[in-house]
Design a protein around this motif. Structure first.
Motif, PDB file in Angstrom:
ATOM      1  N   VAL A  17       1.009  -1.134  -0.227  1.00  0.00           N
ATOM      2  CA  VAL A  17       0.108  -0.051   0.041  1.00  0.00           C
ATOM      3  C   VAL A  17       0.904   1.281   0.001  1.00  0.00           C
ATOM      4  O   VAL A  17       0.654   2.209  -0.682  1.00  0.00           O
ATOM      5  N   GLY A  18       1.942   1.071   0.879  1.00  0.00           N
ATOM      6  CA  GLY A  18       2.899   2.465   0.860  1.00  0.00           C
ATOM      7  C   GLY A  18       3.644   2.622  -0.431  1.00  0.00           C
ATOM      8  O   GLY A  18       3.462   3.866  -0.842  1.00  0.00           O
ATOM      9  N   VAL A  19       4.056   1.467  -1.165  1.00  0.00           N
ATOM     10  CA  VAL A  19       4.610   1.841  -2.508  1.00  0.00           C
ATOM     11  C   VAL A  19       3.627   2.342  -3.407  1.00  0.00           C
ATOM     12  O   VAL A  19       3.828   3.352  -4.096  1.00  0.00           O
ATOM     13  N   SER A  22       2.687   6.090  -2.726  1.00  0.00           N
ATOM     14  CA  SER A  22       3.582   6.623  -3.329  1.00  0.00           C
ATOM     15  C   SER A  22       3.979   6.946  -4.793  1.00  0.00           C
ATOM     16  O   SER A  22       4.054   8.132  -5.160  1.00  0.00           O
ATOM     17  N   VAL A  23       3.565   6.050  -5.187  1.00  0.00           N
ATOM     18  CA  VAL A  23       3.427   5.999  -6.789  1.00  0.00           C
ATOM     19  C   VAL A  23       2.420   6.993  -7.370  1.00  0.00           C
ATOM     20  O   VAL A  23       2.486   7.971  -8.092  1.00  0.00           O
ATOM     21  N   ALA A  24       1.132   6.886  -6.924  1.00  0.00           N
ATOM     22  CA  ALA A  24       0.081   7.677  -7.136  1.00  0.00           C
ATOM     23  C   ALA A  24       0.230   9.254  -6.821  1.00  0.00           C
ATOM     24  O   ALA A  24      -0.043   9.832  -7.403  1.00  0.00           O
ATOM     25  N   PHE A  25       0.731   9.483  -5.501  1.00  0.00           N
ATOM     26  CA  PHE A  25       0.664  10.812  -4.975  1.00  0.00           C
ATOM     27  C   PHE A  25       2.128  11.391  -4.960  1.00  0.00           C
ATOM     28  O   PHE A  25       2.078  12.744  -4.423  1.00  0.00           O
ATOM     29  N   VAL A  26       3.172  10.723  -5.124  1.00  0.00           N
ATOM     30  CA  VAL A  26       4.447  11.324  -4.836  1.00  0.00           C
ATOM     31  C   VAL A  26       5.167  11.041  -6.361  1.00  0.00           C
ATOM     32  O   VAL A  26       5.523  12.183  -6.957  1.00  0.00           O
ATOM     33  N   ILE A  27       5.409   9.849  -6.654  1.00  0.00           N
ATOM     34  CA  ILE A  27       6.435   9.687  -7.789  1.00  0.00           C
ATOM     35  C   ILE A  27       5.764  10.304  -9.184  1.00  0.00           C
ATOM     36  O   ILE A  27       6.491  10.961  -9.822  1.00  0.00           O
ATOM     37  N   ASN A  28       4.384   9.711  -9.338  1.00  0.00           N
ATOM     38  CA  ASN A  28       3.696  10.062 -10.899  1.00  0.00           C
ATOM     39  C   ASN A  28       3.579  11.596 -11.076  1.00  0.00           C
ATOM     40  O   ASN A  28       3.945  12.205 -11.932  1.00  0.00           O
ATOM     41  N   PRO A  29       3.111  12.216 -10.054  1.00  0.00           N
ATOM     42  CA  PRO A  29       3.194  13.808  -9.949  1.00  0.00           C
ATOM     43  C   PRO A  29       4.439  14.420 -10.202  1.00  0.00           C
ATOM     44  O   PRO A  29       4.668  15.328 -11.196  1.00  0.00           O
ATOM     45  N   ILE A  30       5.498  13.844  -9.700  1.00  0.00           N
ATOM     46  CA  ILE A  30       6.911  14.305  -9.911  1.00  0.00           C
ATOM     47  C   ILE A  30       7.266  14.247 -11.352  1.00  0.00           C
ATOM     48  O   ILE A  30       7.710  15.069 -12.170  1.00  0.00           O
ATOM     49  N   LEU A  31       7.061  12.915 -11.796  1.00  0.00           N
ATOM     50  CA  LEU A  31       7.716  12.497 -13.176  1.00  0.00           C
ATOM     51  C   LEU A  31       6.620  13.548 -14.351  1.00  0.00           C
ATOM     52  O   LEU A  31       7.202  13.779 -15.112  1.00  0.00           O
ATOM     53  N   TRP A 125      -4.232   5.601 -17.026  1.00  0.00           N
ATOM     54  CA  TRP A 125      -3.654   4.515 -15.925  1.00  0.00           C
ATOM     55  C   TRP A 125      -3.594   5.132 -14.569  1.00  0.00           C
ATOM     56  O   TRP A 125      -3.929   4.368 -13.471  1.00  0.00           O
ATOM     57  N   ASP A 126      -3.243   6.405 -14.434  1.00  0.00           N
ATOM     58  CA  ASP A 126      -3.278   7.103 -12.958  1.00  0.00           C
ATOM     59  C   ASP A 126      -4.523   7.099 -12.327  1.00  0.00           C
ATOM     60  O   ASP A 126      -4.854   6.815 -11.390  1.00  0.00           O
ATOM     61  N   ARG A 127      -5.768   7.145 -13.451  1.00  0.00           N
ATOM     62  CA  ARG A 127      -7.216   7.217 -12.687  1.00  0.00           C
ATOM     63  C   ARG A 127      -7.400   5.677 -12.141  1.00  0.00           C
ATOM     64  O   ARG A 127      -8.133   5.673 -11.294  1.00  0.00           O
ATOM     65  N   TRP A 128      -7.369   4.872 -13.050  1.00  0.00           N
ATOM     66  CA  TRP A 128      -7.363   3.320 -12.409  1.00  0.00           C
ATOM     67  C   TRP A 128      -6.427   2.891 -11.295  1.00  0.00           C
ATOM     68  O   TRP A 128      -6.939   2.492 -10.484  1.00  0.00           O
ATOM     69  N   HIS A 129      -5.356   3.559 -11.248  1.00  0.00           N
ATOM     70  CA  HIS A 129      -4.358   3.322 -10.160  1.00  0.00           C
ATOM     71  C   HIS A 129      -4.897   3.872  -8.864  1.00  0.00           C
ATOM     72  O   HIS A 129      -4.894   3.232  -7.662  1.00  0.00           O
ATOM     73  N   TYR A 130      -5.787   4.970  -8.864  1.00  0.00           N
ATOM     74  CA  TYR A 130      -6.211   5.688  -7.819  1.00  0.00           C
ATOM     75  C   TYR A 130      -7.360   4.616  -7.049  1.00  0.00           C
ATOM     76  O   TYR A 130      -7.312   4.654  -6.052  1.00  0.00           O
ATOM     77  N   VAL A 131      -8.056   4.246  -7.922  1.00  0.00           N
ATOM     78  CA  VAL A 131      -9.305   3.518  -7.486  1.00  0.00           C
ATOM     79  C   VAL A 131      -8.462   2.099  -6.784  1.00  0.00           C
ATOM     80  O   VAL A 131      -9.101   1.726  -6.002  1.00  0.00           O
ATOM     81  N   ARG A 132      -7.460   1.537  -7.762  1.00  0.00           N
ATOM     82  CA  ARG A 132      -6.784   0.442  -7.181  1.00  0.00           C
ATOM     83  C   ARG A 132      -6.114   0.776  -5.752  1.00  0.00           C
ATOM     84  O   ARG A 132      -6.117  -0.252  -4.803  1.00  0.00           O
ATOM     85  N   VAL A 133      -5.509   1.800  -5.540  1.00  0.00           N
ATOM     86  CA  VAL A 133      -5.117   2.197  -4.319  1.00  0.00           C
ATOM     87  C   VAL A 133      -5.931   2.280  -3.183  1.00  0.00           C
ATOM     88  O   VAL A 133      -5.806   1.522  -2.132  1.00  0.00           O
TER      89      VAL A 133
END
Length: 148
Positions: A17-19, A22-31, A125-133
């Protein structure tokens, strides 16, 4: 034995969950804030790196939750563990049907061969990832609740 399985399962799912959080709310916004070529190459590299690890993590988490449900069948909180396992199944199905196809395309892209709609595909991908998170946070919350 059951106590160790409970703790191991909760830690493994919690780290996942932490990883993913982080992908959803830290890494992808930075990228996404980087210039297009750097952004796309970073997303592609992340897709290759995490795409190699996450299938084992998701399936492993599901197996651990299922083992906990079976081993603790007559213990308090088993219904919560079963519901958590069901949510983990949903997360695996979502991954296979919605996220992995986009990630498989993304990890092969370069600045020279990416499609015109690459940003739209990554946004999907991001939108579906938010749901998965949200789904795996729910599963983690149920597992923690089952412990207490």
């Amino acid at each position: 034995m059951l106590s160790a399985l409970e703790v191991i399962t909760t830690v493994v799912v919690g780290l996942m969950v932490g990883v993913e959080f982080s992908v959803a709310f830290v890494i992808n916004p930075i990228l996404s804030a980087l210039p297009d070529d750097a952004s796309q190459m970073g997303h592609s590299h992340g897709g290759r790196m995490l795409g190699a690890v996450m299938p084992f993590w998701y399936i492993g988490s599901l197996v651990l939750a299922a083992l906990w449900a079976v081993a603790g069948w007559h213990h308090h909180g088993t219904g919560l563990v079963i519901t958590a396992a069901a949510l983990l199944i949903v997360s695996v199905i979502m991954s296979l049907l919605l996220l992995v196809p986009i990630n498989n395309r993304n990890k092969a892209w370069t600045p020279e061969n990416r499609p015109e709609d690459w940003k739209e595909q990554l946004n999907r991908w991001d939108r579906w990832h938010y749901v998965r998170v949200a789904v795996i946070v729910g599963a983690f919350t149920l597992l923690v609740t089952a412990l207490v």
